[in-house]
Design a protein around this motif. Structure first.
Motif, PDB file in Angstrom:
ATOM      1  N   GLU A  76       0.812  -1.219   0.000  1.00 30.29           N
ATOM      2  CA  GLU A  76       0.000   0.000   0.000  1.00 30.29           C
ATOM      3  C   GLU A  76       0.844   1.268   0.000  1.00 30.29           C
ATOM      4  O   GLU A  76       0.455   2.279  -0.556  1.00 30.29           O
ATOM      5  N   LEU A  77       1.983   1.209   0.683  1.00 25.68           N
ATOM      6  CA  LEU A  77       2.731   2.451   0.941  1.00 25.68           C
ATOM      7  C   LEU A  77       4.089   2.495   0.256  1.00 25.68           C
ATOM      8  O   LEU A  77       4.788   3.504   0.319  1.00 25.68           O
ATOM      9  N   GLY A  78       4.463   1.372  -0.342  1.00 26.66           N
ATOM     10  CA  GLY A  78       5.791   1.341  -0.963  1.00 26.66           C
ATOM     11  C   GLY A  78       6.851   0.917   0.040  1.00 26.66           C
ATOM     12  O   GLY A  78       6.637   0.989   1.251  1.00 26.66           O
ATOM     13  N   ASP A  79       7.997   0.496  -0.484  1.00 27.32           N
ATOM     14  CA  ASP A  79       9.050  -0.079   0.352  1.00 27.32           C
ATOM     15  C   ASP A  79       9.571   0.870   1.421  1.00 27.32           C
ATOM     16  O   ASP A  79       9.662   0.509   2.586  1.00 27.32           O
ATOM     17  N   ARG A  80       9.893   2.096   0.997  1.00 29.44           N
ATOM     18  CA  ARG A  80      10.604   2.976   1.915  1.00 29.44           C
ATOM     19  C   ARG A  80       9.778   3.273   3.161  1.00 29.44           C
ATOM     20  O   ARG A  80      10.241   3.166   4.289  1.00 29.44           O
ATOM     21  N   THR A  81       8.540   3.680   2.924  1.00 32.98           N
ATOM     22  CA  THR A  81       7.677   4.016   4.049  1.00 32.98           C
ATOM     23  C   THR A  81       7.393   2.785   4.907  1.00 32.98           C
ATOM     24  O   THR A  81       7.388   2.856   6.137  1.00 32.98           O
ATOM     25  N   ALA A  82       7.168   1.643   4.234  1.00 36.41           N
ATOM     26  CA  ALA A  82       6.866   0.424   4.985  1.00 36.41           C
ATOM     27  C   ALA A  82       8.032   0.051   5.892  1.00 36.41           C
ATOM     28  O   ALA A  82       7.840  -0.326   7.054  1.00 36.41           O
ATOM     29  N   VAL A  83       9.250   0.168   5.371  1.00 30.70           N
ATOM     30  CA  VAL A  83      10.423  -0.160   6.184  1.00 30.70           C
ATOM     31  C   VAL A  83      10.530   0.802   7.371  1.00 30.70           C
ATOM     32  O   VAL A  83      10.784   0.399   8.506  1.00 30.70           O
ATOM     33  N   ALA A  84      10.272   2.084   7.100  1.00 33.85           N
ATOM     34  CA  ALA A  84      10.342   3.075   8.179  1.00 33.85           C
ATOM     35  C   ALA A  84       9.303   2.769   9.260  1.00 33.85           C
ATOM     36  O   ALA A  84       9.586   2.855  10.458  1.00 33.85           O
ATOM     37  N   LEU A  85       8.099   2.388   8.852  1.00 35.51           N
ATOM     38  CA  LEU A  85       7.047   2.055   9.823  1.00 35.51           C
ATOM     39  C   LEU A  85       7.406   0.804  10.623  1.00 35.51           C
ATOM     40  O   LEU A  85       7.141   0.713  11.817  1.00 35.51           O
ATOM     41  N   ALA A  86       8.009  -0.153   9.921  1.00 34.69           N
ATOM     42  CA  ALA A  86       8.408  -1.389  10.596  1.00 34.69           C
ATOM     43  C   ALA A  86       9.465  -1.070  11.642  1.00 34.69           C
ATOM     44  O   ALA A  86       9.428  -1.571  12.772  1.00 34.69           O
ATOM     45  N   LYS A  87      10.395  -0.216  11.277  1.00 36.79           N
ATOM     46  CA  LYS A  87      11.482   0.143  12.184  1.00 36.79           C
ATOM     47  C   LYS A  87      10.968   0.925  13.379  1.00 36.79           C
ATOM     48  O   LYS A  87      11.336   0.663  14.515  1.00 36.79           O
ATOM     49  N   ALA A  88      10.117   1.902  13.101  1.00 34.96           N
ATOM     50  CA  ALA A  88       9.662   2.795  14.160  1.00 34.96           C
ATOM     51  C   ALA A  88       8.661   2.127  15.101  1.00 34.96           C
ATOM     52  O   ALA A  88       8.700   2.320  16.308  1.00 34.96           O
TER      53      ALA A  88
END
Ligand code: ADP
Ligand code: MG
Length: 731
Positions: free
Chosen positions: A11-23
């Motif tokens: 839904e959000l693309g790789d970059r944002t998804a990774v950032a959300l996973a990290k945060a």
């Protein structure tokens, strides 16, 4: 169209998804949609800083004018000054240094929280905030959001609230209709919106009323999943077989009762009767026995154990710590007298043996214990986690007694249960009184018995707070009082928060205690200056208590020294014990009549209550003095005054729990349940929990496997497995 299971990546693309996973550890759409806003900023309701008053909930639109990060041992304080042109407002954050990166001078944002007054300055501590994205026109940013209500999310360094709101918006756009837990009839009956609609409303409210209803619906879901799980467990217990255990005429139970040097209280008799009925059934008992320290639970549990031994089985008592296991072993061996000496000359041939099994025992001791447990000669087995070891086999385990339940999870109860060929009866004991809703939430699969009265002959404990800063001479008076007490032939405890002066932290501090300590002296930069056992004991022995027999006791001493000291104190060879909280559990010296607790503000409410339960156990009235340097108007002082004002453990546990996070309330072992609860607050949401319990029981009664409600069934199954894996993780 996406579902709750759709990866955020899609839904959000790789970059944002990774950032959300990290945060935040988010992976799927459901994780993001269940990251709920803490509040909403309502445009048009922004306040002028100059008009803010203490105690008021406020949201201001302001610019950051100064940022200052202070570091001290074990903590940081971030101070931010914001201004809206009319006045200044101070924001403080404890131990969140990373916020310095986003809270930069010159940035504008909305800040919301309760206005406090500190040193005459208005401040918000830990405010929620929403920064306006750099470069955006402020007016446009504030008015440009989709709805009238701007959600404020719990945020992280890489992920400010406004960015979360953007992600949620994208994700919600991709969601059509999510599978629903509840039937249309039930939704109508409850007056709740469908889940999809509730999720939309909580993130993007169309009105405050509808967002409140959405929040209620989602909170109810959390309670319902738990209650359905508990109802299923109750049904499973009812369907299990068990061996009926009954008292033998002239058997161990009746001989034990004849031996007891006292009469059981009404409360004890009533609980014994409940247990007797439970255990005579052909499905297993699952009962929680709650009662304060000293209310006589051990005797009740022992009688239940003997009932099982009477019928040819064994009972196991699982204790959370080595000290407690040993204490139980000693108490029970003593209470049983000759009945515990089967196989010895002095013993009663038809009695039984009490076996201790702990992790610290050597190989030979362990082998001996295993043999007695395996053969059934050991009718009563007491131990720590060592009892859960796979290699340990019982001859016929008929009753599992778990002491201090909330340090154990359901799964640990189950681990011991599997050691029986036929499911055993289970009795869970706790000395921390549990408010009703907490009991319904954590122990909802158990029947509950409560011992409310203490055995007769106990004199109530009087408690006073000594404000040492204000009235230093009161402390001198306290030592005189203690001397008088000893001269009357009694004994006393002095409790200190830590062992030695060089230590950085008091002994036995929990995360909660640390959090409280940090908040209490968050503004004080000086190092902790707490009284320690190693300083206080000699100081008193050479000074105020000269001539009395004073001995130190703490967790860093060898087991032999600790035992010898306790023994000497129990025999009256020591007048005053200067100790850390090691005395909290397992000490029973009826001649001890006075306790002085130094730095009383360093202890939790329940802990203080447990500690003072060590005095006033005999005929002698108890006196407890709480020494504290806490300011008169501080939270710490309020806690101490509460402890001084009541002996009602239920009342105190409520005060204690009120100050804790939900995680603390539910206990460490309940992490599966805990991570599922985002909105539900067990103390606040009593009516909702009761409603969920009713609905959950009905659903399970009419459809035990939830075949007609696959979405609900799947969610409950997931909760169950999370609970199980949180147990496995901890080993
Ligand atoms: P708990 O386990 O609830 O902390 P215990 O069972 O250890 O309490 O009891 C505390 C003390 O009170 C023990 O010394 C015990 O022998 C004593 N006791 C228990 N029941 C009675 C009673 N009915 N009358 C007098 N003393 C009792
Ligand atoms: Mg006890």
């Amino acid at each position: 169209m996406s579902t709750l299971e759709t990866p955020l990546k899609k839904e959000l693309g790789d970059r944002t998804a990774v950032a959300l996973a990290k945060a935040f550890g988010m992976e799927r759409v459901g994780d993001l949609l269940r990251h709920y806003p803490r509040r909403y900023v309502v445009r048009g309701e922004l306040s002028d800083i100059s008009e803010l008053r203490e105690g008021e909930e406020a949201t201001v639109l302001a610019e950051i004018s100064a940022v200052h990060l202070r570091r001290a041992t074990g903590r940081t304080i971030l101070e931010v000054v914001v201004t809206d042109g009319s006045a200044k407002l101070y924001l403080t954050f404890f131990n969140q240094p990373w916020r310095e990166k986003e809270l930069r001078v010159g940035r504008t944002g909305m800040f919301a929280g309760k206005v406090g007054l500190f040193n005459g300055k208005r401040q918000l501590s830990h405010p929620d905030y929403q920064l306006i994205p750099d470069g955006d026109d402020v007016d446009e940013a504030v008015s440009g959001f989709a709805g009238k209500f701007l959600p404020v999310y719990p945020s992280a360094s890489k992920f400010p609230s406004w960015k979360i709101a953007q992600c949620v918006e994208i994700v919600l756009d991709g969601v059509e209709e999510l599978p629903e837990y509840l039937s249309v009839e039930l939704l109508n009956e409850l007056g709740y919106p469908r889940m999809t609609q509730a999720l939309r409303e909580i993130h993007q409210p169309s009105s405050l009323e509808s967002s409140a209803l959405a929040r209620e619906r989602l909170t109810f879901d959390e309670a319902l999943l738990l209650q359905v799980l508990l109802a299923q467990r109750r049904a499973e217990y009812r369907a299990m077989p068990a061996i009926s255990r009954t008292i033998k005429p002239d058997g161990l139970v009746s001989r034990f009762e004849a031996l007891l040097p006292f009469k059981l209280t009404e409360g004890q008799l009533a609980v014994c009767a409940e247990i007797e009925i439970d255990m005579s059934a052909t499905h297993p008992m699952h009962r929680l026995l709650q009662g304060e320290v000293g209310s006589g639970k051990t005797v009740v549990a022992l009688r239940a154990a003997l009932t099982v031994v009477d019928s040819g089985g064994q009972a196991a008592l699982l204790a959370p710590t080595e000290v407690l296991a040993q204490q139980h072993f000693k108490t029970i061996t003593k209470l049983l007298g000759p009945l515990a000496q089967a196989g010895t000359l002095e013993g009663d041939a038809s009695g039984t043996q009490v076996v201790l099994l702990t992790g610290s025992m050597n190989a030979a001791q362990r082998r001996d214990a295993y043999v007695k447990i395996g053969s059934g000669d050991g009718g009563i087995v007491i131990g720590t986690h060592a009892l859960l070891t796979e290699a340990l086999a019982f001859h016929d385990l008929g009753l599992v007694i778990v002491d201090e339940q909330h340090r154990f999870g359901v799964e640990q109860r189950d681990a011991l249960r599997t050691k029986a060929q036929v499911p055993p009866h289970v009795l869970v004991m706790t000395a921390t009184p549990i408010p009703r809703t907490v009991a319904m939430t954590i122990f909802g699969d158990l029947q509950i018995s409560t011992l409310r009265e203490l055995p007769a002959g106990r004199t109530p404990i009087t408690t006073h707070v000594i404000p040492v800063l204000l009235k230093p001479h009161y402390l001198d008076r306290a030592w005189e009082r203690l001397r008088e007490e000893v001269e009357k032939g009694h004994q006393a405890y002095i409790v200190a928060a830590r062992i030695s002066a060089t230590e950085t932290e008091p002994e036995g501090m929990t995360d909660m205690d640390r959090a409280i300590a940090r908040l209490v002296d968050g503004e004080k930069e000086e190092k902790l200056s707490l009284t320690s056992v190693e300083e206080l004991a000699p100081e008193l022995a050479l000074g105020a208590l000269k001539g009395l027999r004073v001995a130190p006791l703490h967790g860093r001493q060898s087991a032999e020294l600790k035992d010898a000291t306790m023994q000497a104190f129990a025999e009256g060879k020591i007048d005053v014990l200067v100790a850390t909280t090691v005395i909290e559990v397992g000490v029973d010296v009826p001649n001890a009549s006075m306790m002085v607790i130094m730095d009383g503000d360093r202890f939790g409410v329940s802990q203080l209550h447990q500690l003072r339960g060590r005095v006033g156990r005999g005929e002698v009235p108890g006196l407890c003095l709480l020494v504290s340097a806490a300011a008169e108007d501080s939270d710490a002082k309020v806690r101490l005054s509460a402890v001084a004002s009541t002996l009602d453990g239920f009342e105190l546990s409520r005060i204690d729990l009120d100050q804790r996070s939900e995680g603390d309330v539910l206990g460490k072992a309940q992490s599966g349940v805990r991570s599922h609860l985002r909105l539900l607050k067990v103390l606040r949401d009593e009516p909702l929990i009761e409603k969920a319990r009713l609905v959950g029981s009905k659903l399970v009664d009419s459809d035990p496997t939830l075949a007609g409600m696959p979405t609900l069934a799947a969610a409950v199954a997931q909760l169950r497995s999370e609970e199980a894996s949180s147990f496995v993780d901890k080993g």
